[in-house]
Each structure stands twice: as structure tokens, then as C-alpha cells.
Design a protein around this motif. Structure first.
Motif, PDB file in Angstrom:
ATOM      1  N   UNK A 182      30.622  37.178  40.052  1.00 21.75           N
ATOM      2  CA  UNK A 182      30.505  36.152  39.018  1.00 21.75           C
ATOM      3  C   UNK A 182      31.657  36.106  38.035  1.00 21.75           C
ATOM      4  N   UNK A 183      32.662  36.950  38.231  1.00 23.46           N
ATOM      5  CA  UNK A 183      33.782  36.990  37.287  1.00 23.46           C
ATOM      6  C   UNK A 183      34.904  36.046  37.719  1.00 23.46           C
ATOM      7  N   UNK A 184      35.634  35.530  36.725  1.00 24.85           N
ATOM      8  CA  UNK A 184      36.821  34.744  37.037  1.00 24.85           C
ATOM      9  C   UNK A 184      37.990  35.713  37.237  1.00 24.85           C
ATOM     10  N   UNK A 185      39.148  35.228  37.766  1.00 23.34           N
ATOM     11  CA  UNK A 185      40.263  36.136  38.059  1.00 23.34           C
ATOM     12  C   UNK A 185      40.741  36.966  36.870  1.00 23.34           C
ATOM     13  N   UNK A 186      40.769  36.375  35.678  1.00 26.66           N
ATOM     14  CA  UNK A 186      41.206  37.135  34.496  1.00 26.66           C
ATOM     15  C   UNK A 186      40.231  38.257  34.166  1.00 26.66           C
ATOM     16  N   UNK A 187      38.922  37.952  34.259  1.00 25.49           N
ATOM     17  CA  UNK A 187      37.901  38.974  34.001  1.00 25.49           C
ATOM     18  C   UNK A 187      38.006  40.091  35.042  1.00 25.49           C
ATOM     19  N   UNK A 188      38.292  39.721  36.290  1.00 20.97           N
ATOM     20  CA  UNK A 188      38.426  40.724  37.347  1.00 20.97           C
ATOM     21  C   UNK A 188      39.607  41.647  37.078  1.00 20.97           C
ATOM     22  N   UNK A 189      40.712  41.070  36.608  1.00 17.78           N
ATOM     23  CA  UNK A 189      41.871  41.896  36.254  1.00 17.78           C
ATOM     24  C   UNK A 189      41.521  42.889  35.149  1.00 17.78           C
ATOM     25  N   UNK A 190      40.797  42.413  34.142  1.00 14.84           N
ATOM     26  CA  UNK A 190      40.369  43.295  33.047  1.00 14.84           C
ATOM     27  C   UNK A 190      39.444  44.388  33.576  1.00 14.84           C
TER      28      UNK A 190
END
Length: 253
Positions: A182-190
Motif C-alpha cells: 500500500x505504500x507509494x515509491x517515496x514511502x517505500x524508499x523511506x
């Protein structure tokens, strides 16, 4: 290095169907390990076996040399295994701070009577728990939202709060069930940075189930691939992801 988790011949059937069959895995202390496979391959069943939700039909589970096979979820947690879930399971109507404090109760205790009568030990323990919970929240930049309801946090922060609560139990092994779901790419990077930080600073080994191959290839040192409840491949991440059988079964290429 010595093994924090050693699992041999782990098997369980439901109604004659082998959900997990002869599963084996060895995770070294401090390792960041991935468990991948198609939907229905048995990954969550493995997590449920490791955490005492299910009792195996066969096999042995050793945590840091200690046999924890067939123990209850509470006993497994107290031995040093904590987990998060694919569907976030926070106490949505409790504050962010209180969610973390729930995880601290194995290590900070007072009696029911001390709590009811608000005796000095109750106040001492509550103060210590608040301080420790705030320390954990600071790690995830959540200390400023300590009084918020957990349900009011953004999705990515709810994921981090769940990890903070799991860390509050002081685990030796942390199981993350699809943390990037459910995460977007930026959230996944974090999230990738957070997982690395947790491993490096909390003296904890990490086993994660994940479908996001970018995250898996970016942080996992070793992989086990499950297919139809059995181990299909095992080894270094790059080697496993380039295995033709894995590509056929999982990546669909």
C-alpha cells in the motif's frame, strides 16, 4: 556468526493439503533475510508457525539455540520474536504513545493492586514506560505525534508505528509481513532506510515477506523462495532472483 533462527523440516497440513512441507531456513544474527513466493505459496503460514499461531505437524524451530516449537504466541514473543502484519493491526483508538506502551508490558510490570490504587511503584513504572516509548517514537520521528490517535497517522507512519511497537518487546528476531504493502515509491524508499536503521541499531535480525522486488533486492542479503509450500530456492539475493526456476514460478517471465 551464529544462527538466530534455525528451522528444520517444518510442516503443517490443513484438511489433507500440505500448506507448508519440509520448510527449512537458517538466519544468522544481524541478517536481513527475505521470504518471497507467489500468492498462496505458504509465506504467511510460515510466519504463523514461527510465532505460535499454528502448531506444526512436524519440524523444529530454534531461536538463538532455544527450542520454541509449539509454544504459545505469548511465550514465543517473550522468547524474542515479534511481528508486524500485512494488514496493519494497531489499536486505532489508542494514542500513538499508548500503542508503543502496549509492547512494553512484557518488560515493565506492576501488580493489578498497584495499578488500581496508584501506588508508588505504578507511577515509577509508568514514568519509565513513557520515557522508553518516547525514545522509540523519536527513532521514527513520531514523538511529535505521541498524543495523536493512531488512526489519524498517515499510512506510512502507521506502518512505522507498528514496527516501533514490535521493537518495544525487545525482539531478537523481527518478522515483517509485507511492510511495503500500500505504500507509494517515496514511502517505500523511506521504509528501506527504516528497516536498515532498525537492523543496525537495535541488535535485531529481520525476516520479511515482501512482493516489492525493488525493496527485496535493495535490502535483503539472502532469500528463500517458497512455491506450493516447499522451498524452491535459497541463497544470496542476486543469485536467487536470477534463478530460472524462480523467474518462471514467481516473476512470471
Amino acid at each position: 556468526m551464529s544462527a538466530i533462527l534455525d528451522v528444520q523440516n517444518l510442516s503443517i497440513s490443513f484438511g489433507g493439503l500440505h500448506a507448508v512441507d519440509d520448510f527449512h531456513i537458517t538466519i544468522e544474527k544481524g541478517q536481513l533475510y527475505g521470504l518471497i513466493g507467489p500468492n498462496g505459496a505458504g509465506k504467511t503460514t510460515v510466519f504463523n508457525l514461527l510465532t505460535g499461531v499454528y502448531k506444526p505437524d512436524e519440524g523444529i524451530i530454534r531461536l538463538d539455540g532455544q527450542d520454541i516449537t509449539g509454544r504459545s504466541t505469548i511465550e514465543v514473543n517473550m522468547a524474542g520474536v515479534a511481528r508486524t502484519f500485512q494488514n496493519i493491526r494497531l489499536f486505532k483508538n489508542l494514542s500513538v504513545l499508548d500503542n508503543v506502551k502496549v509492547g512494553l508490558h512484557n518488560h515493565f510490570r506492576y501488580s493489578t493492586l498497584e495499578g488500581m490504587l496508584r501506588l508508588p511503584r505504578y507511577h515509577k513504572v509508568e514514568k519509565e514506560m513513557n520515557e522508553r516509548a518516547m525514545e522509540l517514537l523519536k527513532v521514527f520521528d513520531l514523538d511529535g505525534q505521541a498524543d495523536f490517535l493512531a488512526s489519524n497517522l498517515p499510512y506510512g507512519k502507521q506502518r512505522e508505528l507498528e514496527i516501533a511497537r514490535a521493537l518495544a518487546t525487545q525482539p531478537k528476531l523481527l518478522l515483517l509481513d509485507e511492510p511495503a504493502a500500500g505504500m507509494n515509491p517515496n514511502e517505500t524508499q523511506d521504509l528501506m532506510k527504516t528497516i536498515r536503521f532498525v537492523r543496525d541499531n537495535f541488535d535485531v535480525s529481520i525476516l520479511l515477506i515482501e512482493h516489492d522486488m525493488k525493496l527485496v533486492s535493495g535490502i535483503c542479503e539472502k532469500l528463500t523462495v517458497l512455491n506450493f509450500g516447499r522451498v524452491l530456492a535459497q541463497g544470496d539475493t542476486s543469485e536467487v532472483l536470477n534463478n530460472p526456476e524462480v523467474i518462471t514460478a514467481y516473476l512470471g517471465e
